[in-house]
Every structure is written in structure tokens, then in C-alpha cells.
Scaffold this active site. Structure first.
Site, PDB file in Angstrom:
ATOM      1  N   LYS A 112       0.833  -1.205   0.000  1.00 35.42           N
ATOM      2  CA  LYS A 112       0.000   0.000   0.000  1.00 35.42           C
ATOM      3  C   LYS A 112       0.867   1.254   0.000  1.00 35.42           C
ATOM      4  O   LYS A 112       0.552   2.236  -0.673  1.00 35.42           O
ATOM      5  CB  LYS A 112      -0.931   0.027   1.212  1.00 35.42           C
ATOM      6  N   LYS A 193      -6.257 -12.054  -6.895  1.00 38.34           N
ATOM      7  CA  LYS A 193      -7.487 -12.236  -6.148  1.00 38.34           C
ATOM      8  C   LYS A 193      -8.471 -11.101  -6.453  1.00 38.34           C
ATOM      9  O   LYS A 193      -8.059  -9.952  -6.602  1.00 38.34           O
ATOM     10  CB  LYS A 193      -7.148 -12.240  -4.655  1.00 38.34           C
ATOM     11  N   LYS A 196     -11.747  -5.425  -3.924  1.00 41.98           N
ATOM     12  CA  LYS A 196     -12.765  -4.384  -3.810  1.00 41.98           C
ATOM     13  C   LYS A 196     -12.279  -3.077  -4.405  1.00 41.98           C
ATOM     14  O   LYS A 196     -13.052  -2.226  -4.771  1.00 41.98           O
ATOM     15  CB  LYS A 196     -13.090  -4.130  -2.336  1.00 41.98           C
TER      16      LYS A 196
END
Ligand code: TRP
Length: 330
Positions: A112, A193, A196
């Protein structure tokens, strides 16, 4: 004593079929075997900037989806993290026993941080807040996906360190997961994966997507260069489509092979889309009913906070006593 299960989900991005088949659907199945707490972790969401209006409505949306998906509000507690101040309070107390080196090793932080121009301190502390969520309720079981295992291990390490510094205080959350669900990959990129936060309309099927959109997304999914389904040589895209169908339908491996071997991809996708739409439809209908009455949802969230607050406060009180910070003489 009934073991306690706790998990959390961030109110950012759209909940999608990967969240349902990998997490939420499992919570629904196991909730009655435990004393269950499911958190909407808004304090985690703000570790990266969220538009206030969007965040506000996302929190309600996720609460609505929880109930629509079958979380039983008469049994399980649905809690918005920020409504129980003890989460933030315990997070600070735990921050003080957490070596920075442990946090610097977190792969999610590294990923991140690399994607961000300036990094808030909250992003660094994120795993400590997650440890607080778990340890606050002395949770025994924490169903999380593979990507959260490192954070769960950290929560155990923090608990252990606290216990050895100040005496037995925290329950060790188990790392053994109750039967984990399917791991659904991105439809546009089946090597990653389903996420969102990934941008792009071809990536995920959101739980609230209308049928025509679901169909469009699935029809565009990445496959491979085989002429049709071949269970021996299929690529990850075809395997992912089959996994979605199987998870929604509950079909056996044998039934999957019999039905899909040799099928052309256009037909496969049509079947996957129909199965997905028919499984999401009842949930979407319930969602509309639930959210038509905002007070109903508020009541559920209020009750969630009311029930868990005494548990949370008792832990914080004990931790403060153990650490020797001020407690009134009487
Ligand atoms: N970090 C988790 C995620 O992104 C969400 C989360 C926050 C969580 N607190 C938690 C999960 C406590 C389990 C338990 O998926």
C-alpha cells in the site's frame, strides 16, 4: 463457554462475489456455532483517503448487505468499529508494546505504501488496530483470507508480548481457520485475487450489480486458448469461472466435470452468469427491503454496539490496570 468468532470488513469499494464466496457466506454458515461479532471497520478504511459522503453511505450499505446475506441480527452482533471507542483506545495501548520492526515487515503495508505518494501513520498502525479489534473481545476464532494471515499472526505476537510483559491478559486467537471458502480471482486478471479496490468494470461482480451488468462482466471474463473446457489443461480464467459456478451451486466435482467438459466458453459463461444472477437475486431483494427502512438498520447497529461495549470496556479496564496507568483509588 461458547467460543467467540470475530471478523471485519472495510467499508471501502464494493462488496463482490469474492467477498461473499470467500468470507461473508462462510460467516453466515458458521455464525450460530459461535458468539459472533462482525465489524464494519471504518477506522481502518480511513487509513487511506475516503470521500466522506461515500464512506458514510458505504457503512450503511455493508450493514445492509450483511443482513441481506443472512447474518442473523438476533444472534450475531454487527458493529461499526467507530461506535465502540474502545477499539481506538486499545489500539493506542497496544501500539506502545509493538516494535516498529514488526510493522515494517507487513507485506500489505509495503504494497500500500508503494502505491501511495504520502503515507499516513494510520496505514503503518493499521495492523495494530486490527489486533485491537480481535484482542478487545478475546476472540477465539478469526476467519480471514490468506492475505490477512500475516496480520493475524501479528495480533498473536502482540498478545504474547503483552502477556509476557504484564501478565496473562489476552486470549490467543486461533490461526486455524474454519473451512475457508473459495478463493475467487479477478475476472479480467485471474492471477490476482478479486479485489474491492481494483478499478475497471471487468474485474469484479459486485453483490448489488443488476443482472445485465453481471452478465456483461462475466461474458467478458478472460479465458484461455483452448477450444472449450478441458479439466486437464485449463488456464486460471476458466478454472475461476468453474469455481464461481461450483461455489454458488454446491455441485460436486463429478457433476462439474460431467456438465462442463468440452463446453464452449460462450456457453460456460452464460451458465455461470445465470447461476450467479439467480443466487444474488434473493439477496438483492432482501437488501432493498432492509434499506427501505433506515431506522431498522440503525437499530441493528445500535444494538450491536450496546451488546459489545461492556465486553470491550472490561478488556480496556484490565489492560490499563495491568499497565499501571491511572485508575481511581475508589
Ligand atoms: N484487515 C482486514 C481486511 O482488510 C479487515 C479487518 C479489520 C479485520 N479488523 C479485523 C479482519 C479484525 C478480521 C478481524 O480484510
Amino acid at each position: 463457554m461458547i467460543p467467540r468468532v470475530l471478523s471485519g470488513i472495510q467499508p471501502s469499494g464494493n462488496l463482490h462475489i469474492g467477498n461473499y464466496l470467500g468470507a461473508l457466506g462462510n460467516w453466515v454458515k458458521i455464525q450460530h456455532q459461535y458468539e459472533s461479532i462482525f465489524c464494519i471497520v471504518d477506522l481502518h478504511a480511513i487509513t487511506v483517503y475516503q470521500k466522506p459522503e461515500e464512506l458514510r453511505s458505504k457503512i450503511r450499505e455493508i450493514a445492509g448487505i450483511f443482513v441481506a446475506a443472512g447474518i442473523d441480527p438476533e444472534h450475531s452482533r454487527i458493529v461499526v468499529q467507530s461506535t465502540v471507542p474502545a477499539h481506538a483506545e486499545l489500539a493506542w495501548l497496544l501500539t506502545c508494546v509493538t516494535p516498529m520492526g514488526w510493522l515494517e515487515r507487513m507485506t500489505q503495508f509495503k504494497a500500500k505504501a508503494a502505491a501511495q505518494e504520502s503515507i499516513g501513520d494510520g496505514l503503518f498502525q493499521y495492523p495494530v488496530l486490527m489486533a485491537a479489534d480481535i484482542l478487545l473481545y478475546q476472540a477465539n476464532v478469526v476467519p480471514v483470507g490468506e492475505d490477512q494471515m500475516q496480520h493475524l499472526e501479528l495480533a498473536r505476537d502482540i498478545a504474547q508480548r503483552f502477556n509476557s510483559l504484564y501478565g496473562d491478559t489476552f486470549t490467543m486467537p486461533a490461526t486455524k481457520l474454519p473451512s475457508v471458502g473459495a478463493r475467487i480471482m479477478g475476472l479480467d486478471d485471474p492471477t490476482a485475487k478479486m479485489s474491492k479496490s481494483a478499478s475497471g468494470s471487468g474485474h469484479a461482480v459486485a453483490l448489488l450489480d443488476p443482472p445485465d451488468r453481471i452478465k456483461k462482466t462475466i461474458m467478458r471474463a478472460t479465458t484461455d486458448s483452448n477450444p472449450g473446457v478441458d479439466f486437464e489443461t485449463m488456464g486460471p480464467g476458466v478454472a475461476n469461472l468453474l469455481a464461481i459456478f461450483q461455489a454458488f451451486s454446491g455441485w460436486t466435482d463429478d457433476a462439474m466435470r460431467t456438465n462442463f467438459s468440452g463446453m464452449r466458453y460462450g456457453d460456460l459463461k452464460k451458465q455461470v452468469a445465470e447461476m450467479t444472477i439467480s443466487c444474488l437475486e434473493p439477496m438483492q431483494k432482501r437488501y432493498q427491503e432492509i434499506t427501505a427502512d433506515p431506522e431498522y438498520l440503525d437499530g441493528i447497529l445500535q444494538r450491536g454496539a450496546d451488546v459489545v461495549t461492556p465486553i470491550a470496556n472490561a478488556t480496556v479496564k484490565l489492560v490499563k490496570e495491568r499497565m499501571g496507568i491511572y485508575t481511581p483509588a475508589r
